[in-house]
Design an enzyme around this catalytic site. Structure first.
Site, mmCIF file in Angstrom:
data_model
loop_
_atom_site.group_PDB
_atom_site.id
_atom_site.type_symbol
_atom_site.label_atom_id
_atom_site.label_comp_id
_atom_site.label_asym_id
_atom_site.label_seq_id
_atom_site.Cartn_x
_atom_site.Cartn_y
_atom_site.Cartn_z
ATOM 1 N N SER A 125 13.051 31.177 -26.618
ATOM 2 C CA SER A 125 13.440 32.573 -27.465
ATOM 3 C C SER A 125 14.064 31.536 -28.449
ATOM 4 C CB SER A 125 14.627 33.174 -27.230
ATOM 5 O OG SER A 125 15.632 32.663 -26.750
ATOM 6 N N VAL A 151 12.128 -7.039 -4.263
ATOM 7 C CA VAL A 151 10.992 -7.735 -2.836
ATOM 8 C C VAL A 151 10.403 -9.206 -3.966
ATOM 9 C CG1 VAL A 151 11.722 -6.252 -1.216
ATOM 10 C CG2 VAL A 151 9.753 -6.450 -2.248
ATOM 11 N N HIS A 162 5.062 -3.163 -13.615
ATOM 12 C CA HIS A 162 5.771 -3.348 -13.859
ATOM 13 C C HIS A 162 7.015 -4.535 -14.008
ATOM 14 C CE1 HIS A 162 9.864 -1.940 -15.952
ATOM 15 N NE2 HIS A 162 10.660 -2.179 -14.632
ATOM 16 N N TYR A 206 1.268 -1.653 0.243
ATOM 17 C CA TYR A 206 0.332 0.175 -0.261
ATOM 18 C C TYR A 206 0.985 1.419 0.094
ATOM 19 C CZ TYR A 206 -4.915 2.282 0.681
ATOM 20 O OH TYR A 206 -5.817 2.784 0.388
#
Length: 334
Positions: A253, A86, A109, A26
């Site tokens: 710029s 882990v 992932h 969490y």
């Protein structure tokens, strides 16, 4: 592969009816996933060790966290939202023995899937649903009625039901409102690691340090070097993030744009591009993953030594002093 993008009409949340979703961990992503999916009407259980800040946060958000093994035993979809290093040990210790055929193990992932730190038993598919945003963004966009784009991938050989389940989960998360891109676990993992190392984290941090050092060593005030090489990075990144390269160049710029064209390729030259290819090869071969996991087994000594070396640099000291002059930065969430 041809890019396939899924939206709201492509996902059926009814596939999640009667199924329990376990959110393991969490932290920022875990909290966002658990709350969004629960608020979309799904049955969510949080697996989180007692005593940590994540446990208290889950309680405050209306959950009753249980041990990870119990959460896995009660769930049909188990989404592991812990640090990559882990995943394997938690899976072997608390999750594997609880699995039955038909369960699906998820992550946001693909690291632990791609490098086989999580190998599920027969009949249990691996599924990736990866929001392309931090946890606070995943939650915030959901509360605003939108969503964060996601990537989705399942193992080769996964059942025909697994990808639709992932799309249903992505819809409950809010992702299908923005778009869910189908990919592979390998592609998500390798591109994510490469982006972090060569551009977003490793590339940018070393670029700004090199620029700062170049100006300071040439005799310029460190404060000026910090403003030019670090502080103003946000202006350019925000323009890139919102509008892309062309619009960023329109906003700056003519001097800056011309300097971009003539000096950028001198910094990112053929030698740098070759080094990027070398980094990608280390990721593709698993060499980086092995080094990362080996040092984790050595109590993260290499990682901790890097942190210690970086904490005392001149750029950090100058930045701390200058940021104290700009208190609005503490509340700037843009």
């Amino acid at each position: 592969m041809e890019t396939k993008i899924y939206y709201e009409a492509d996902a059926d949340e009814r596939l999640l009816e009667g199924r329990t979703i376990a959110i393991i961990g969490y932290g920022a992503q875990g909290a966002a996933h658990a709350q969004n999916v629960r608020d979309s009407g799904c049955d969510v259980i949080v697996g989180q060790r007692v005593g940590g800040p994540g446990y208290q946060a889950a309680v405050q958000d209306g959950f009753q966290p249980v041990a990870i093994a119990e959460a896995a035993a009660r769930a049909d979809l188990i989404n592991i939202l812990l640090p990559d290093e882990v995943h394997g040990e938690v899976f072997e210790k608390d999750i594997r023995a609880q699995l039955v055929p038909g369960n699906v193990v998820m992550t946001c992932h693909g690291f632990s899937f791609h490098y086989d730190y999580i190998q599920t038993p027969k009949g249990v598919d691996r599924l990736l649903v990866a929001p392309k945003g931090q946890g606070h963004m995943v939650r915030g966009e959901y509360l605003r009625g939108g969503g964060v784009p996601c990537l989705i991938a399942a193992d080769d050989g996964a059942t025909d039901e697994t990808l639709p389940l992932g799309l249903a989960y992505a819809k409950a998360l809010g992702g299908t409102k923005a778009g869910v891109i189908q990919t592979t676990i390998a592609a998500e993992t390798e591109t994510d690691l490469f982006g972090e190392q060569a551009v977003l984290c490793g590339g940018v941090s070393n670029l700004v340090k090199a620029g700062f050092d170049t100006l300071v060593h040439a005799g310029y005030q460190p404060e000026l070097a910090y403003f030019e090489c670090v502080h103003e990075m946000k202006i350019i990144v925000d323009l890139l993030h919102a509008k892309g390269l062309a619009a960023m160049r329109e906003a700056i710029s003519n001097t800056a744009e011309f300097g971009d064209y003539v000096s950028g390729p001198r910094v990112i030259d053929t030698a740098v591009r070759q080094k990027m290819k070398d980094i990608l090869e280390d990721i593709q071969s698993g060499a980086f993953a092995k080094r990362f996991m080996d040092q984790h087994q050595d109590e993260d000594q290499e990682l901790l030594s890097f942190r210690a070396a970086e904490s005392g640099t001149e750029i950090e000291g100058v930045g701390q002093k200058l940021r104290a002059m700009m208190p609005w930065l503490e509340t700037d969430d843009s």
